[in-house]
Design a protein around this motif. Structure first.
Motif, mmCIF file in Angstrom:
data_model
loop_
_atom_site.group_PDB
_atom_site.id
_atom_site.type_symbol
_atom_site.label_atom_id
_atom_site.label_comp_id
_atom_site.label_asym_id
_atom_site.label_seq_id
_atom_site.Cartn_x
_atom_site.Cartn_y
_atom_site.Cartn_z
ATOM 1 N N SER A 140 0.823 -1.216 0.000
ATOM 2 C CA SER A 140 0.000 0.000 0.000
ATOM 3 C C SER A 140 0.854 1.262 0.000
ATOM 4 C CB SER A 140 -0.957 0.006 1.197
ATOM 5 O OG SER A 140 -0.240 0.106 2.408
ATOM 6 N N SER A 141 2.096 1.167 0.467
ATOM 7 C CA SER A 141 2.994 2.325 0.506
ATOM 8 C C SER A 141 3.894 2.420 -0.719
ATOM 9 C CB SER A 141 3.879 2.248 1.751
ATOM 10 O OG SER A 141 3.095 2.268 2.915
ATOM 11 N N LEU A 146 0.277 3.346 -4.022
ATOM 12 C CA LEU A 146 -0.230 4.705 -3.825
ATOM 13 C C LEU A 146 -0.976 5.206 -5.050
ATOM 14 C CD1 LEU A 146 2.850 6.238 -1.962
ATOM 15 C CD2 LEU A 146 0.593 5.711 -0.972
ATOM 16 N N ARG A 154 -7.816 0.921 -3.906
ATOM 17 C CA ARG A 154 -7.156 0.517 -2.654
ATOM 18 C C ARG A 154 -7.448 -0.955 -2.332
ATOM 19 N NH1 ARG A 154 -5.295 3.892 1.134
ATOM 20 N NH2 ARG A 154 -6.569 5.546 0.253
#
Length: 179
Positions: A140-141, A146, A154
């Protein structure tokens, strides 16, 4: 001397994108590693190689299933096979999620007895092992994570981080005796 980038000395090899696919020594098994998407052109390039490799789609979600399928393919071929892990990357650039997925597949291969790996593969494997509990955060980072989240995806990123959520490999191509 053979080009050292071919990694021909090793059973398990790692390359990035179309250039990596071209540089690596021919392998009977090619895994297109794309943790958060698909790479149909890269898969088509792999399938069009003259030695007719079996081509799998690899990700975190199917890492162990892919490794098992590779071992099954090796048994079916009756001898040791070359394995190319080809990371899709992000437009040819480093993609942490694909690197982690390659490490997960290589870790599963090692657990199944296939561990004659190129240094590139060893680094991906050893990068994956201590970070396996942080996969959701790392994906997710990541730049791709992103960007996908910003585009409203997401949930797809979260799903992509689920290690071994799928029990079946994804096969793009299997060699046949027909033309």
């Amino acid at each position: 001397m053979t080009d050292p980038r071919s990694q021909s000395r090793y059973q398990v090899r790692l390359g990035w994108g179309a250039e990596g696919l071209r540089e690596l020594a021919p392998a009977e098994v090619v895994v297109i590693v794309d943790a958060v998407g698909s790479s149909p052109q890269l898969a088509a390039d792999a399938m069009s190689q003259p030695h007719r490799p079996t081509v799998f789609a690899g990700a975190l979600r199917n890492a162990t299933a892919t490794a098992r399928a590779i071992v099954d393919e090796q048994r079916a071929r009756g001898g040791r096979v070359g394995i190319a892990l080809v990371l899709a990357g992000d437009d040819g650039r480093f993609a942490v999620e694909d690197y982690l997925a390659a490490g997960a597949i290589a870790d599963a291969l090692s657990d199944l007895g296939i561990d004659h790996t190129a240094p590139d593969v060893a680094v991906a494997t050893e990068g994956f092992r201590p970070l396996r509990r942080a996969l959701a955060h790392l994906l997710s980072s990541s730049a791709a994570g992103l960007a996908l989240a910003a585009d409203g995806h997401r949930g797809e990123v979260q799903a992509a981080s689920a290690l071994d959520a799928e029990d079946e490999p994804t096969v793009f191509s299997a060699p046949t005796d027909e033309g």
